[in-house]
Design a protein around this motif. Structure first.
Motif, PDB file in Angstrom:
ATOM      1  N   TYR A 182      30.048  -8.852 -13.834  1.00  0.00           N
ATOM      2  CA  TYR A 182      30.670  -8.989 -12.522  1.00  0.00           C
ATOM      3  C   TYR A 182      30.756  -7.615 -11.868  1.00  0.00           C
ATOM      4  O   TYR A 182      30.763  -6.596 -12.553  1.00  0.00           O
ATOM      5  CB  TYR A 182      32.091  -9.561 -12.642  1.00  0.00           C
ATOM      6  CG  TYR A 182      32.148 -10.852 -13.408  1.00  0.00           C
ATOM      7  CD1 TYR A 182      31.745 -12.047 -12.825  1.00  0.00           C
ATOM      8  CD2 TYR A 182      32.568 -10.873 -14.732  1.00  0.00           C
ATOM      9  CE1 TYR A 182      31.773 -13.237 -13.533  1.00  0.00           C
ATOM     10  CE2 TYR A 182      32.603 -12.061 -15.448  1.00  0.00           C
ATOM     11  CZ  TYR A 182      32.207 -13.244 -14.838  1.00  0.00           C
ATOM     12  OH  TYR A 182      32.236 -14.413 -15.549  1.00  0.00           O
ATOM     13  N   ALA A 183      30.874  -7.629 -10.550  1.00  0.00           N
ATOM     14  CA  ALA A 183      31.079  -6.383  -9.814  1.00  0.00           C
ATOM     15  C   ALA A 183      31.874  -6.695  -8.560  1.00  0.00           C
ATOM     16  O   ALA A 183      31.796  -7.802  -8.016  1.00  0.00           O
ATOM     17  CB  ALA A 183      29.748  -5.732  -9.452  1.00  0.00           C
ATOM     18  N   GLY A 184      32.638  -5.716  -8.121  1.00  0.00           N
ATOM     19  CA  GLY A 184      33.411  -5.861  -6.897  1.00  0.00           C
ATOM     20  C   GLY A 184      33.743  -4.507  -6.318  1.00  0.00           C
ATOM     21  O   GLY A 184      33.625  -3.485  -6.994  1.00  0.00           O
ATOM     22  N   GLU A 185      34.125  -4.511  -5.060  1.00  0.00           N
ATOM     23  CA  GLU A 185      34.444  -3.274  -4.346  1.00  0.00           C
ATOM     24  C   GLU A 185      35.929  -3.233  -4.003  1.00  0.00           C
ATOM     25  O   GLU A 185      36.526  -4.258  -3.676  1.00  0.00           O
ATOM     26  CB  GLU A 185      33.643  -3.200  -3.039  1.00  0.00           C
ATOM     27  CG  GLU A 185      32.154  -3.196  -3.230  1.00  0.00           C
ATOM     28  CD  GLU A 185      31.525  -1.837  -3.048  1.00  0.00           C
ATOM     29  OE1 GLU A 185      32.152  -0.961  -2.436  1.00  0.00           O
ATOM     30  OE2 GLU A 185      30.406  -1.667  -3.529  1.00  0.00           O
ATOM     31  N   ILE A 186      36.477  -2.036  -4.074  1.00  0.00           N
ATOM     32  CA  ILE A 186      37.836  -1.782  -3.603  1.00  0.00           C
ATOM     33  C   ILE A 186      37.759  -0.577  -2.671  1.00  0.00           C
ATOM     34  O   ILE A 186      37.131   0.426  -3.005  1.00  0.00           O
ATOM     35  CB  ILE A 186      38.812  -1.523  -4.771  1.00  0.00           C
ATOM     36  CG1 ILE A 186      38.959  -2.793  -5.610  1.00  0.00           C
ATOM     37  CG2 ILE A 186      40.167  -1.059  -4.239  1.00  0.00           C
ATOM     38  CD1 ILE A 186      39.951  -2.697  -6.733  1.00  0.00           C
ATOM     39  N   HIS A 187      38.396  -0.703  -1.523  1.00  0.00           N
ATOM     40  CA  HIS A 187      38.353   0.351  -0.501  1.00  0.00           C
ATOM     41  C   HIS A 187      39.409   1.405  -0.799  1.00  0.00           C
ATOM     42  O   HIS A 187      40.454   1.485  -0.146  1.00  0.00           O
ATOM     43  CB  HIS A 187      38.531  -0.249   0.891  1.00  0.00           C
ATOM     44  CG  HIS A 187      37.481  -1.267   1.213  1.00  0.00           C
ATOM     45  ND1 HIS A 187      36.157  -0.933   1.409  1.00  0.00           N
ATOM     46  CD2 HIS A 187      37.545  -2.608   1.326  1.00  0.00           C
ATOM     47  CE1 HIS A 187      35.460  -2.026   1.646  1.00  0.00           C
ATOM     48  NE2 HIS A 187      36.281  -3.066   1.590  1.00  0.00           N
TER      49      HIS A 187
ATOM     50  N   ALA B 206      31.389   5.411  -7.457  1.00  0.00           N
ATOM     51  CA  ALA B 206      31.596   5.655  -6.030  1.00  0.00           C
ATOM     52  C   ALA B 206      30.665   4.738  -5.248  1.00  0.00           C
ATOM     53  O   ALA B 206      29.538   4.463  -5.662  1.00  0.00           O
ATOM     54  CB  ALA B 206      31.303   7.118  -5.697  1.00  0.00           C
ATOM     55  N   SER B 207      31.158   4.254  -4.117  1.00  0.00           N
ATOM     56  CA  SER B 207      30.334   3.428  -3.231  1.00  0.00           C
ATOM     57  C   SER B 207      30.556   3.890  -1.789  1.00  0.00           C
ATOM     58  O   SER B 207      31.431   4.722  -1.530  1.00  0.00           O
ATOM     59  CB  SER B 207      30.701   1.941  -3.384  1.00  0.00           C
ATOM     60  OG  SER B 207      31.969   1.689  -2.834  1.00  0.00           O
ATOM     61  N   GLU B 208      29.798   3.343  -0.879  1.00  0.00           N
ATOM     62  CA  GLU B 208      29.932   3.729   0.528  1.00  0.00           C
ATOM     63  C   GLU B 208      31.327   3.472   1.065  1.00  0.00           C
ATOM     64  O   GLU B 208      31.833   4.212   1.895  1.00  0.00           O
ATOM     65  CB  GLU B 208      28.922   2.970   1.390  1.00  0.00           C
ATOM     66  CG  GLU B 208      27.539   3.541   1.351  1.00  0.00           C
ATOM     67  CD  GLU B 208      26.627   2.836   2.342  1.00  0.00           C
ATOM     68  OE1 GLU B 208      27.113   2.339   3.382  1.00  0.00           O
ATOM     69  OE2 GLU B 208      25.428   2.785   2.053  1.00  0.00           O
ATOM     70  N   ASN B 209      31.952   2.386   0.583  1.00  0.00           N
ATOM     71  CA  ASN B 209      33.253   1.975   1.116  1.00  0.00           C
ATOM     72  C   ASN B 209      34.419   2.298   0.202  1.00  0.00           C
ATOM     73  O   ASN B 209      35.510   1.806   0.408  1.00  0.00           O
ATOM     74  CB  ASN B 209      33.235   0.476   1.409  1.00  0.00           C
ATOM     75  CG  ASN B 209      32.202   0.122   2.446  1.00  0.00           C
ATOM     76  OD1 ASN B 209      32.096   0.787   3.467  1.00  0.00           O
ATOM     77  ND2 ASN B 209      31.422  -0.897   2.180  1.00  0.00           N
ATOM     78  N   GLY B 210      34.188   3.066  -0.849  1.00  0.00           N
ATOM     79  CA  GLY B 210      35.263   3.394  -1.778  1.00  0.00           C
ATOM     80  C   GLY B 210      34.776   3.405  -3.207  1.00  0.00           C
ATOM     81  O   GLY B 210      34.120   4.348  -3.626  1.00  0.00           O
ATOM     82  N   ALA B 211      35.082   2.316  -3.938  1.00  0.00           N
ATOM     83  CA  ALA B 211      34.724   2.273  -5.354  1.00  0.00           C
ATOM     84  C   ALA B 211      34.160   0.901  -5.720  1.00  0.00           C
ATOM     85  O   ALA B 211      34.624  -0.132  -5.231  1.00  0.00           O
ATOM     86  CB  ALA B 211      35.942   2.566  -6.218  1.00  0.00           C
TER      87      ALA B 211
END
Length: 122
Positions: free
Chosen positions: A19-24, A72-77
């Motif tokens: 699974y994967a998800g983003e948090i700002h 690290a991602s464009e929108n946070g983590a």
């Protein structure tokens, strides 16, 4: 007392779910929140933390290993999570023994992300 787990993945391991998800929020903050949540939820299981690599392992029982990585991602983590069967003997039985864990894992990962996002926003 929490047992120790190894950062190194055992040679006999089979990925079962990912699974994967983003948090700002900043990756360092997301990693700290993830570690807090996993330590609170993982009493009695082994846990290993590589803070520099933003990598956490939770291992318990004879078959179960969960790996978490914060990137690290464009929108946070971005949080990546993988469930593995690490049974040394009767490897075939790991997924059978873990049916409930595997069935509940999408909702559990979603709940973890929701709780962490709420903590980091509040």
């Amino acid at each position: 007392m929490t047992e120790s787990a190894s950062i190194e993945r055992p040679p006999r391991s089979t990925p079962l779910r990912a699974y994967a998800g983003e948090i700002h929020a900043a990756p360092v903050d997301v990693f700290a929140a993830l570690e807090r949540h996993l330590r609170a939820e993982s009493e009695g299981t082994g846990i290993a933390v590589d803070a520099a690599g933003r990598f956490i392992v939770v291992q318990g029982g004879w078959w179960y290993r969960a790996e978490y990585r914060v990137l690290a991602s464009e929108n946070g983590a971005r949080i990546e999570h993988e469930l593995l069967n690490v049974a040394l003997t009767a490897h075939w039985a790991g997924p059978l023994a873990g049916q409930k864990v595997l069935r509940d894992s999408p909702a559990a990962f979603g709940a973890l992300l929701t709780a962490m996002a709420a903590e980091l926003e509040g």
